[in-house]
Scaffold this motif. Structure first.
Motif, short mmCIF file in Angstrom:
data_model
loop_
_atom_site.label_atom_id
_atom_site.label_comp_id
_atom_site.label_asym_id
_atom_site.label_seq_id
_atom_site.Cartn_x
_atom_site.Cartn_y
_atom_site.Cartn_z
N THR A 179 0.84 -1.19 0.00
CA THR A 179 0.00 0.00 0.00
C THR A 179 0.88 1.25 0.00
O THR A 179 1.95 1.28 0.61
N TYR A 180 0.41 2.27 -0.70
CA TYR A 180 1.11 3.56 -0.74
C TYR A 180 0.09 4.68 -0.60
O TYR A 180 -1.06 4.57 -1.04
N GLN A 181 0.56 5.76 0.04
CA GLN A 181 -0.23 6.99 0.08
C GLN A 181 0.44 8.01 -0.84
O GLN A 181 1.65 8.25 -0.74
N GLU A 182 -0.35 8.55 -1.75
CA GLU A 182 0.18 9.57 -2.66
C GLU A 182 -0.01 10.95 -2.04
O GLU A 182 -1.10 11.27 -1.55
N TYR A 183 1.06 11.74 -2.06
CA TYR A 183 1.02 13.13 -1.60
C TYR A 183 1.29 14.04 -2.79
O TYR A 183 1.91 13.64 -3.77
N GLU A 184 0.81 15.27 -2.67
CA GLU A 184 1.00 16.21 -3.76
C GLU A 184 1.39 17.59 -3.24
O GLU A 184 0.96 18.01 -2.16
N ARG A 185 2.24 18.25 -3.99
CA ARG A 185 2.63 19.63 -3.69
C ARG A 185 1.78 20.55 -4.55
O ARG A 185 1.62 20.32 -5.75
N TYR A 186 1.23 21.60 -3.90
CA TYR A 186 0.35 22.51 -4.64
C TYR A 186 0.82 23.96 -4.59
O TYR A 186 0.15 24.86 -5.09
#
Length: 390
Positions: A179-186
């Motif tokens: 399992t992975y959690q995706e993070y994003e820079r905004y």
């Protein structure tokens, strides 16, 4: 602000409950999040479970701690592991142990124990957001994507503004499901990033440098799955965290069978199960972003860093007669000796398939000061303890 600083430092504060992930404002449930009923309070209970094993003590697991220390200091290869956090594990079908890491340093360690700065800051150390290491007969080998000259994450991001941090892993149909959690820079600010979604990547045990396939997991209601997984009674239980900085709430789901690609159902506030993710209840507070639930004797033991305390050095245990709680009878397990000044510890969880003089538990060590990771390479490496029960 480099990718390295953006990843480690804000993550550290979030894991310790100093701030909530910005994503909570944008990924909040469309209706109030249900909390467990009065009989199953959302706060950790202190009365012991009837099935509770008693924690007798904990001591350093010298084999594993020294294994990763020696491997991190070994310069026989310059594209391999020198430090990481995350530290999940899974026994592969051929008996090898797969170690699953999130943020990872690759490269050289200097004779004085220091580490060159990361490439993004003009040095030679490669920084990746996720990697594997495989242990066979007491020897470790790093697995990354890309090439030796240009390593890449085993779970590559879609672009430079996204990345994946690892959760727990399981086996299903001969494939490794991580399992992975995706993070994003905004934005450009230090805190301009947020959790975006959960996915599961499937890997062939003989080809772990890239996934066979990637699939979406439930992500609509602000719960990061999976802090832990547990196979029990024909189900795979999936444990998540609703991260509000402080508090952090446990959520529990389950899938019939072995694979996380099956139909999910969620533990409700009335202790029944629902196929609707919006019904997922806050089971208890006080868990970390990574924790574990393990069968011990006739009961189930939850191991976690104590997030009811700010910057806690304490690892604690709760117990239950079922894999879905209630988890009660808080017991002190261990106080991490590394915690001091800028140095903190976090995300303790168990490795029931790994041999030790008791239940093997790992925890991560980090620093709020970026340059500490260059000055002393030993900081950013997992530590291991053996927990014994009565």
């Amino acid at each position: 602000m480099t990718r390295f600083r953006a990843a480690l430092i804000p993550l550290a504060a979030t894991l310790l409950g100093l701030t909530a992930l910005p994503s909570q404002a944008v990924a909040a449930p469309p209706k109030p999040v249900p909390s467990i009923s009065a009989e199953r309070s959302a706060a950790p209970l202190t009365s012991p479970s009837a099935c509770a094993p008693t924690v007798k003590g904990a001591s350093t697991d010298a084999r594993l701690t020294s294994l990763f220390t020696a491997y991190g200091n070994d310069n026989s290869r310059l594209d391999d592991w020198t430090g990481a956090d995350g530290t999940y594990s899974l026994r592969l079908p051929d008996g090898r142990e797969l170690w699953v890491f999130s943020d990872t340093f690759l490269g050289r360690i200097n004779p004085d124990g220091s580490r060159p700065p990361v490439v993004e800051e003009g040095g030679t150390t490669v920084f990746l957001n996720n990697t594997f290491a495989v242990e066979r007969a007491g020897r470790l080998a790093t697995i990354h994507g890309g090439t030796a000259a240009k390593p890449a994450a085993v779970m590559p991001p879609r672009d430079k503004n996204h990345w994946y941090w690892a959760g727990d892993a399981t086996l299903a149909g001969g494939l490794v499901e991580v399992t992975y959690q995706e993070y994003e820079r905004y934005g450009t600010g230090a805190w301009d990033w947020r959790w975006h979604r959960n996915v599961v990547a499937r890997f062939a045990p003989g080809r772990l440098d890239r996934p066979v396939s990637v699939h979406d997991l439930p992500s609509a209601h602000g719960v990061s799955w999976a802090s832990a997984t547990l196979k029990d009674g024909g189900y795979t239980y999936v444990y998540g965290v609703e991260d509000l900085g402080s508090p952090k709430y446990m959520h529990i789901a389950r899938v019939k069978g072995q694979s996380l690609l099956g139909d999910w159902e969620y533990l409700k506030a009335d202790n029944t199960w629902s196929p609707d993710e919006a019904d997922s209840a806050r089971i208890m507070s006080g868990v970390a972003n990574e924790y574990s639930v393990t069968k011990v004797g006739d009961g189930y033991v939850l191991i976690t860093h104590d997030t009811t305390e700010v910057l806690s050095a304490n690892i604690v245990a709760y117990s239950s007669c079922s894999p879905f709680g209630p988890f009660t009878g808080k017991q002190h397990v261990y106080t991490t000796p590394e915690t001091n000044g800028n140095i903190f510890t976090y995300n303790a969880h168990a490795h029931p398939e790994v041999s030790g003089k008791g239940l093997v538990v790992s925890y991560n060590v980090n620093s709020f000061v970026n340059t500490d990771h260059y000055r002393d390479s030993s900081i950013y490496r997992p530590r291991f303890i053996d927990v014994s029960f009565g």
